[in-house]
Design a protein around this motif. Sequence first.
Motif, PDB file in Angstrom:
ATOM      1  N   GLN A  88       0.826  -1.206   0.000  1.00 36.45           N
ATOM      2  CA  GLN A  88       0.000   0.000   0.000  1.00 36.45           C
ATOM      3  C   GLN A  88       0.863   1.260   0.000  1.00 36.45           C
ATOM      4  OE1 GLN A  88       0.042  -2.272   2.428  1.00 36.45           O
ATOM      5  NE2 GLN A  88      -0.240  -1.411   4.483  1.00 36.45           N
ATOM      6  N   ASN A  89       2.057   1.157   0.590  1.00 34.48           N
ATOM      7  CA  ASN A  89       2.974   2.296   0.564  1.00 34.48           C
ATOM      8  C   ASN A  89       3.497   2.541  -0.843  1.00 34.48           C
ATOM      9  OD1 ASN A  89       2.596   2.622   3.264  1.00 34.48           O
ATOM     10  ND2 ASN A  89       4.554   1.761   3.894  1.00 34.48           N
ATOM     11  N   ALA A  90       3.629   1.480  -1.622  1.00 39.43           N
ATOM     12  CA  ALA A  90       4.047   1.622  -3.011  1.00 39.43           C
ATOM     13  C   ALA A  90       3.008   2.415  -3.798  1.00 39.43           C
ATOM     14  CB  ALA A  90       4.271   0.250  -3.647  1.00 39.43           C
ATOM     15  N   ARG A  91       1.758   2.076  -3.626  1.00 38.45           N
ATOM     16  CA  ARG A  91       0.685   2.791  -4.316  1.00 38.45           C
ATOM     17  C   ARG A  91       0.651   4.260  -3.899  1.00 38.45           C
ATOM     18  NH1 ARG A  91      -1.798   3.498  -8.725  1.00 38.45           N
ATOM     19  NH2 ARG A  91      -2.138   1.251  -8.952  1.00 38.45           N
ATOM     20  N   ALA A  92       0.825   4.511  -2.604  1.00 34.77           N
ATOM     21  CA  ALA A  92       0.826   5.893  -2.109  1.00 34.77           C
ATOM     22  C   ALA A  92       1.960   6.699  -2.732  1.00 34.77           C
ATOM     23  CB  ALA A  92       0.929   5.904  -0.591  1.00 34.77           C
ATOM     24  N   LEU A  93       3.135   6.079  -2.841  1.00 37.88           N
ATOM     25  CA  LEU A  93       4.280   6.767  -3.441  1.00 37.88           C
ATOM     26  C   LEU A  93       4.038   7.073  -4.914  1.00 37.88           C
ATOM     27  CD1 LEU A  93       7.438   4.987  -1.955  1.00 37.88           C
ATOM     28  CD2 LEU A  93       6.864   7.404  -1.762  1.00 37.88           C
ATOM     29  N   VAL A  94       3.539   6.082  -5.641  1.00 39.06           N
ATOM     30  CA  VAL A  94       3.282   6.257  -7.070  1.00 39.06           C
ATOM     31  C   VAL A  94       2.255   7.366  -7.297  1.00 39.06           C
ATOM     32  CG1 VAL A  94       2.244   5.159  -9.097  1.00 39.06           C
ATOM     33  CG2 VAL A  94       3.950   3.925  -7.758  1.00 39.06           C
ATOM     34  N   ASP A  95       1.212   7.390  -6.473  1.00 37.99           N
ATOM     35  CA  ASP A  95       0.200   8.439  -6.599  1.00 37.99           C
ATOM     36  C   ASP A  95       0.793   9.803  -6.261  1.00 37.99           C
ATOM     37  OD1 ASP A  95      -1.638   6.536  -7.312  1.00 37.99           O
ATOM     38  OD2 ASP A  95      -2.557   6.374  -5.319  1.00 37.99           O
ATOM     39  N   ASP A  96       1.649   9.835  -5.239  1.00 39.66           N
ATOM     40  CA  ASP A  96       2.271  11.091  -4.824  1.00 39.66           C
ATOM     41  C   ASP A  96       3.198  11.634  -5.914  1.00 39.66           C
ATOM     42  OD1 ASP A  96       2.814  13.115  -2.746  1.00 39.66           O
ATOM     43  OD2 ASP A  96       4.818  12.253  -2.718  1.00 39.66           O
ATOM     44  N   TRP A  97       3.868  10.729  -6.626  1.00 40.10           N
ATOM     45  CA  TRP A  97       4.767  11.154  -7.704  1.00 40.10           C
ATOM     46  C   TRP A  97       4.005  11.619  -8.941  1.00 40.10           C
ATOM     47  CZ3 TRP A  97       8.123   6.128  -7.108  1.00 40.10           C
ATOM     48  CH2 TRP A  97       8.928   6.260  -5.970  1.00 40.10           C
ATOM     49  N   GLY A  98       2.720  11.302  -9.022  1.00 40.99           N
ATOM     50  CA  GLY A  98       1.912  11.723 -10.157  1.00 40.99           C
ATOM     51  C   GLY A  98       2.233  10.986 -11.442  1.00 40.99           C
ATOM     52  N   LEU A  99       2.643   9.720 -11.334  1.00 38.09           N
ATOM     53  CA  LEU A  99       3.001   8.951 -12.524  1.00 38.09           C
ATOM     54  C   LEU A  99       1.752   8.552 -13.296  1.00 38.09           C
ATOM     55  CD1 LEU A  99       5.760   6.616 -11.032  1.00 38.09           C
ATOM     56  CD2 LEU A  99       6.014   8.880 -12.032  1.00 38.09           C
ATOM     57  N   ILE A 100       1.831   8.610 -14.625  1.00 36.67           N
ATOM     58  CA  ILE A 100       0.666   8.260 -15.447  1.00 36.67           C
ATOM     59  C   ILE A 100       0.992   7.205 -16.508  1.00 36.67           C
ATOM     60  CG2 ILE A 100      -0.523  10.462 -15.103  1.00 36.67           C
ATOM     61  CD1 ILE A 100       0.577  11.371 -17.814  1.00 36.67           C
ATOM     62  N   ASP A 101       2.264   7.038 -16.856  1.00 32.42           N
ATOM     63  CA  ASP A 101       2.629   6.031 -17.853  1.00 32.42           C
ATOM     64  C   ASP A 101       2.374   4.643 -17.274  1.00 32.42           C
ATOM     65  OD1 ASP A 101       4.501   5.529 -20.481  1.00 32.42           O
ATOM     66  OD2 ASP A 101       4.864   4.034 -18.926  1.00 32.42           O
ATOM     67  N   GLU A 102       1.569   3.826 -17.953  1.00 34.42           N
ATOM     68  CA  GLU A 102       1.144   2.535 -17.404  1.00 34.42           C
ATOM     69  C   GLU A 102       2.308   1.576 -17.177  1.00 34.42           C
ATOM     70  OE1 GLU A 102      -1.024  -0.167 -20.019  1.00 34.42           O
ATOM     71  OE2 GLU A 102      -0.739   1.267 -21.660  1.00 34.42           O
ATOM     72  N   PHE A 103       3.303   1.599 -18.054  1.00 39.45           N
ATOM     73  CA  PHE A 103       4.461   0.725 -17.891  1.00 39.45           C
ATOM     74  C   PHE A 103       5.292   1.160 -16.681  1.00 39.45           C
ATOM     75  CE2 PHE A 103       3.457   0.307 -22.417  1.00 39.45           C
ATOM     76  CZ  PHE A 103       3.467  -1.070 -22.568  1.00 39.45           C
ATOM     77  N   GLN A 104       5.436   2.466 -16.523  1.00 41.63           N
ATOM     78  CA  GLN A 104       6.205   2.994 -15.402  1.00 41.63           C
ATOM     79  C   GLN A 104       5.504   2.716 -14.076  1.00 41.63           C
ATOM     80  OE1 GLN A 104       6.619   7.302 -15.205  1.00 41.63           O
ATOM     81  NE2 GLN A 104       8.789   7.110 -14.681  1.00 41.63           N
TER      82      GLN A 104
END
Length: 224
Positions: A88-104
């Motif tokens: 769940q911390n991984a998801r929080a980090l990814v959302d915080d970084w604002g990543l949108i590329d599906e592969f990334q």
Amino acid sequence: MKKFLYEIVLYRTIMRKSDIYSIIDSRRTVRQFEEKNVSNEIITKIISAGMKAPSNDHLRNWHFIVVSDQEVRKGLVGERGENLLKSQNARALVDDWGLIDEFQVEMFLHAIPLQAKMILTAGALIIPCFFQDHNLLEPKELSDLNEFASIWLCIENILLAAASEGIQGVTRIPNSSAVLKEILGVPKEYEIPCILALGYPKKGIKLPSQHELQLDNHIHRNSW
């Protein structure tokens, strides 16, 4: 006889060229390993390959700490690393970084929970260190990063040599090397560019998808 010897040398040269391209193609970023140690003999062999990389000052003032002690490894993981084990911390980090590329996004969701675990389970944990006589994070000009660039050439050699032995892995760049240096007793004039986790890939693991790149879009002739 001379022609025969020439043909043998030519054949071996061609085979070596073929081998290096195959090794580069086979190298993968892996964070999940079999419970199998990498032998000291192979560790020495792949570090030797690293030491053949070019260095900016011609001195190759590099050292390597091979960490097998589990308590030391736990110290390298630290509290922040323990938190990374939670998906769940991984998801929080990814959302915080604002990543949108599906592969990334897929790659980070896969990788983040494994960042700490791989340090504990790697068949070989290698900490490269390089001599740095000025503040790495405050370069005055691009050439101040020469030592940093050189150690990464060494690291890439190690990764490719490991791949040739059926060993894969990944680098983890620390937020700060100060804690690592204290734990490992690294002299102040040396820096740690990354933690290098290597091992025999766990069977059946799923690796994140890669972008299919068109090479012609990345090669420019004479100007961009």
